[in-house]
Design an enzyme around this catalytic site. Structure first.
Site, PDB file in Angstrom:
ATOM      1  N   ASN A   9       0.703  -0.857  -0.005  1.00 35.13           N
ATOM      2  CA  ASN A   9      -0.128  -0.015   0.035  1.00 35.13           C
ATOM      3  C   ASN A   9       0.520   1.125  -0.167  1.00 35.13           C
ATOM      4  O   ASN A   9       1.094   1.597   0.901  1.00 35.13           O
ATOM      5  CB  ASN A   9      -0.801  -0.093   0.929  1.00 35.13           C
ATOM      6  CG  ASN A   9      -1.775   0.596   1.553  1.00 35.13           C
ATOM      7  OD1 ASN A   9      -1.742   2.019   0.639  1.00 35.13           O
ATOM      8  ND2 ASN A   9      -2.795   1.133   2.731  1.00 35.13           N
ATOM      9  N   TRP A  10       1.257   1.753  -0.998  1.00 34.08           N
ATOM     10  CA  TRP A  10       1.648   3.119  -1.565  1.00 34.08           C
ATOM     11  C   TRP A  10       0.890   4.426  -0.320  1.00 34.08           C
ATOM     12  O   TRP A  10       1.907   5.474  -0.556  1.00 34.08           O
ATOM     13  CB  TRP A  10       2.135   3.590  -2.510  1.00 34.08           C
ATOM     14  CG  TRP A  10       2.977   2.185  -3.476  1.00 34.08           C
ATOM     15  CD1 TRP A  10       2.790   1.126  -2.930  1.00 34.08           C
ATOM     16  CD2 TRP A  10       3.217   2.184  -4.289  1.00 34.08           C
ATOM     17  NE1 TRP A  10       3.696   0.164  -4.209  1.00 34.08           N
ATOM     18  CE2 TRP A  10       3.974   1.043  -4.848  1.00 34.08           C
ATOM     19  CE3 TRP A  10       3.244   3.814  -5.973  1.00 34.08           C
ATOM     20  CZ2 TRP A  10       4.523   0.645  -5.941  1.00 34.08           C
ATOM     21  CZ3 TRP A  10       4.189   3.510  -6.664  1.00 34.08           C
ATOM     22  CH2 TRP A  10       4.593   2.317  -7.051  1.00 34.08           C
ATOM     23  N   LYS A  11      -0.044   4.434  -0.151  1.00 34.60           N
ATOM     24  CA  LYS A  11      -0.031   5.495   0.236  1.00 34.60           C
ATOM     25  C   LYS A  11      -0.321   6.533  -0.344  1.00 34.60           C
ATOM     26  O   LYS A  11       0.370   6.834  -2.049  1.00 34.60           O
ATOM     27  CB  LYS A  11      -0.020   5.443   2.077  1.00 34.60           C
ATOM     28  CG  LYS A  11      -0.085   4.318   2.900  1.00 34.60           C
ATOM     29  CD  LYS A  11       0.178   4.857   3.694  1.00 34.60           C
ATOM     30  CE  LYS A  11       0.070   2.855   4.896  1.00 34.60           C
ATOM     31  NZ  LYS A  11      -0.471   3.154   6.435  1.00 34.60           N
ATOM     32  N   HIS A  98      -9.003   0.677   5.128  1.00 29.80           N
ATOM     33  CA  HIS A  98      -7.872   0.952   5.601  1.00 29.80           C
ATOM     34  C   HIS A  98      -8.427   2.118   7.025  1.00 29.80           C
ATOM     35  O   HIS A  98      -9.261   2.474   6.566  1.00 29.80           O
ATOM     36  CB  HIS A  98      -7.062   1.972   4.497  1.00 29.80           C
ATOM     37  CG  HIS A  98      -5.645   1.498   5.206  1.00 29.80           C
ATOM     38  ND1 HIS A  98      -5.103   2.673   6.579  1.00 29.80           N
ATOM     39  CD2 HIS A  98      -4.845   0.711   4.974  1.00 29.80           C
ATOM     40  CE1 HIS A  98      -4.532   1.787   6.697  1.00 29.80           C
ATOM     41  NE2 HIS A  98      -3.679   0.688   5.706  1.00 29.80           N
ATOM     42  N   GLU A 100      -6.866   4.248   7.802  1.00 33.19           N
ATOM     43  CA  GLU A 100      -6.689   5.827   8.015  1.00 33.19           C
ATOM     44  C   GLU A 100      -7.802   6.215   6.910  1.00 33.19           C
ATOM     45  O   GLU A 100      -8.068   7.155   7.227  1.00 33.19           O
ATOM     46  CB  GLU A 100      -5.606   5.822   7.195  1.00 33.19           C
ATOM     47  CG  GLU A 100      -4.367   5.370   8.123  1.00 33.19           C
ATOM     48  CD  GLU A 100      -3.183   5.437   7.120  1.00 33.19           C
ATOM     49  OE1 GLU A 100      -3.037   5.039   5.636  1.00 33.19           O
ATOM     50  OE2 GLU A 100      -1.803   4.757   7.807  1.00 33.19           O
ATOM     51  N   GLU A 170      -5.423  -5.099  10.666  1.00 38.01           N
ATOM     52  CA  GLU A 170      -4.245  -4.858  10.852  1.00 38.01           C
ATOM     53  C   GLU A 170      -4.347  -3.770  12.243  1.00 38.01           C
ATOM     54  O   GLU A 170      -4.972  -2.934  12.253  1.00 38.01           O
ATOM     55  CB  GLU A 170      -4.370  -3.595  10.020  1.00 38.01           C
ATOM     56  CG  GLU A 170      -3.742  -4.136   7.679  1.00 38.01           C
ATOM     57  CD  GLU A 170      -3.494  -3.351   7.419  1.00 38.01           C
ATOM     58  OE1 GLU A 170      -2.425  -3.099   6.888  1.00 38.01           O
ATOM     59  OE2 GLU A 170      -4.068  -1.961   6.930  1.00 38.01           O
ATOM     60  N   GLY A 176       2.127   2.133  10.970  1.00 34.79           N
ATOM     61  CA  GLY A 176       3.366   3.251  10.715  1.00 34.79           C
ATOM     62  C   GLY A 176       4.021   3.281  12.079  1.00 34.79           C
ATOM     63  O   GLY A 176       4.708   4.236  12.002  1.00 34.79           O
ATOM     64  N   SER A 215       3.471  -2.742  10.527  1.00 41.07           N
ATOM     65  CA  SER A 215       5.282  -2.738  10.659  1.00 41.07           C
ATOM     66  C   SER A 215       5.915  -3.743  10.316  1.00 41.07           C
ATOM     67  O   SER A 215       6.869  -4.457  11.418  1.00 41.07           O
ATOM     68  CB  SER A 215       5.127  -2.197  11.653  1.00 41.07           C
ATOM     69  OG  SER A 215       4.931  -0.620  11.976  1.00 41.07           O
ATOM     70  N   GLY A 236       3.061  -1.447   3.979  1.00 41.72           N
ATOM     71  CA  GLY A 236       2.266   0.011   3.974  1.00 41.72           C
ATOM     72  C   GLY A 236       4.524   0.576   3.609  1.00 41.72           C
ATOM     73  O   GLY A 236       5.068   0.524   3.118  1.00 41.72           O
ATOM     74  N   GLY A 237       5.134   1.297   4.386  1.00 47.06           N
ATOM     75  CA  GLY A 237       5.650   2.185   4.827  1.00 47.06           C
ATOM     76  C   GLY A 237       7.456   1.344   3.692  1.00 47.06           C
ATOM     77  O   GLY A 237       8.004   1.463   2.861  1.00 47.06           O
TER      78      GLY A 237
HETATM   79  C1  PEP Z   1      -0.678   0.094   5.764  1.00 49.18           C
HETATM   80  O1  PEP Z   1      -0.777   1.680   6.383  1.00 49.18           O
HETATM   81  O2  PEP Z   1      -1.656  -0.861   5.118  1.00 49.18           O
HETATM   82  C2  PEP Z   1       0.532  -0.890   6.949  1.00 49.18           C
HETATM   83  C3  PEP Z   1       0.429  -2.249   7.334  1.00 49.18           C
HETATM   84  O3  PEP Z   1       1.355   0.422   7.034  1.00 49.18           O
HETATM   85  P1  PEP Z   1       3.090   0.132   7.915  1.00 49.18           P
HETATM   86  O4  PEP Z   1       3.390  -1.173   6.542  1.00 49.18           O
HETATM   87  O5  PEP Z   1       3.737   0.952   7.125  1.00 49.18           O
HETATM   88  O6  PEP Z   1       2.739   0.053   9.487  1.00 49.18           O
END
Ligand code: PEP
Length: 252
Positions: A9-11, A98, A100, A170, A176, A215, A236-237
């Site tokens: 997920n590049w956001k 998600h 967010e 999640e 994050g 994470s 994500g990241g």
């Molecule tokens: C996400 O936002 O779906 C996610 C898992 O982010 P991160 O890996 O950065 O915690």
């Protein structure tokens, strides 16, 4: 055998030339990926057509997802992007719900159910996100919260529709933040989610992919993916660094 999936997920990151560079790096790094994992990327809307075309014209072993879609099929909804548009852009998947989006844009079970139906009607697969906040885990209501998120949306589908849904667990406190759920915490919740799904859809729960997100990185992916009910990750990241994303995919 359940599918193994790693989705990135590049956001709201990368402008198109940066996204194109990332895709070219993924193309190179995935050439020897042969462990049966399906790789998915979810770039921003503005990249989808270009990236989708590149992936298909170059035979890159990566599928395309969107990060969200409208909860109406078409018409006067300024600024929205419909499921049909995403399908036409080459998406096979759409991330929905998600945390967010739930937190910053007020998404709720009612709108998510509409979105899931629109995505399924277009022949795409929703990656439906669930997960508790820190205070909910601390007050021991995490199972209740996740169960309600599933029941309010997925219980309203038919079994044949559910067969095309992927769940991503999640925990919000792990997104994050650098804090990962332990592999035992992930397995406990994934097994629970599978039981909740099985209560309503006994014929479909066993095959449903349940991804872990929060994470996840090359250093912890192998431990998390080793658990029976963890079928991959929503990343994500680490999905913004091609080497890390592919290293996670190779952790199976
Ligand atoms: C996400 O936002 O779906 C996610 C898992 O982010 P991160 O890996 O950065 O915690």
């Amino acid at each position: 055998m359940r599918r193994k999936i790693v989705a990135g997920n590049w956001k709201m990151n990368t402008v198109l030339p940066e996204g194109e560079m990332l895709v070219k790096q993924l193309e190179f790094l995935t050439k020897d990926l042969d462990n049966g994992v399906e790789l998915i990327i979810a770039p921003p809307f503005t990249h989808l057509v270009t990236v989708g075309k590149y992936l298909s014209e170059n035979g890159v072993k990566v599928s395309l997802s969107a990060q969200n879609c409208a909860d109406q099929d078409k018409g006067a909804y300024t600024g929205e992007v419909s499921a049909a548009m995403l399908r036409n852009a080459g998406c096979k998947y759409v991330i929905l719900g998600h945390s967010e989006r739930r937190e910053y844009y007020g998404e709720n079970s009612e709108s998510l159910l509409r979105k899931i139906n629109l995505v399924l009607n277009e022949g795409m697969q929703p990656i439906f996100c669930v997960g508790e906040r820190l205070e909910e885990r601390e007050s021991n209501s995490h199972f209740e919260v996740v169960s309600a998120q599933i029941k309010e949306v997925l219980y309203k589908l038919r079994g044949v529709e559910l067969a095309n849904v992927i769940i991503a667990y999640e925990p919000v406190w792990a997104i994050g933040t650098g804090k990962t759920a332990s592999s035992d915490q992930a397995e406990e919740m994934h097994a629970y989610i599978r039981r909740v799904v099985a209560d309503k859809f006994p014929d479909y729960a066993e095959n449903m992919p349940i991804l872990y997100g929060g994470s996840c990185k090359p250093s912890n992916a192998q431990e998390i993916f080793s658990k029976e009910n963890v079928d991959g990750g929503l990343i994500g990241g680490a999905s913004l660094v091609a080497q890390d994303f592919v290293a996670i995919a190779k952790s199976f």
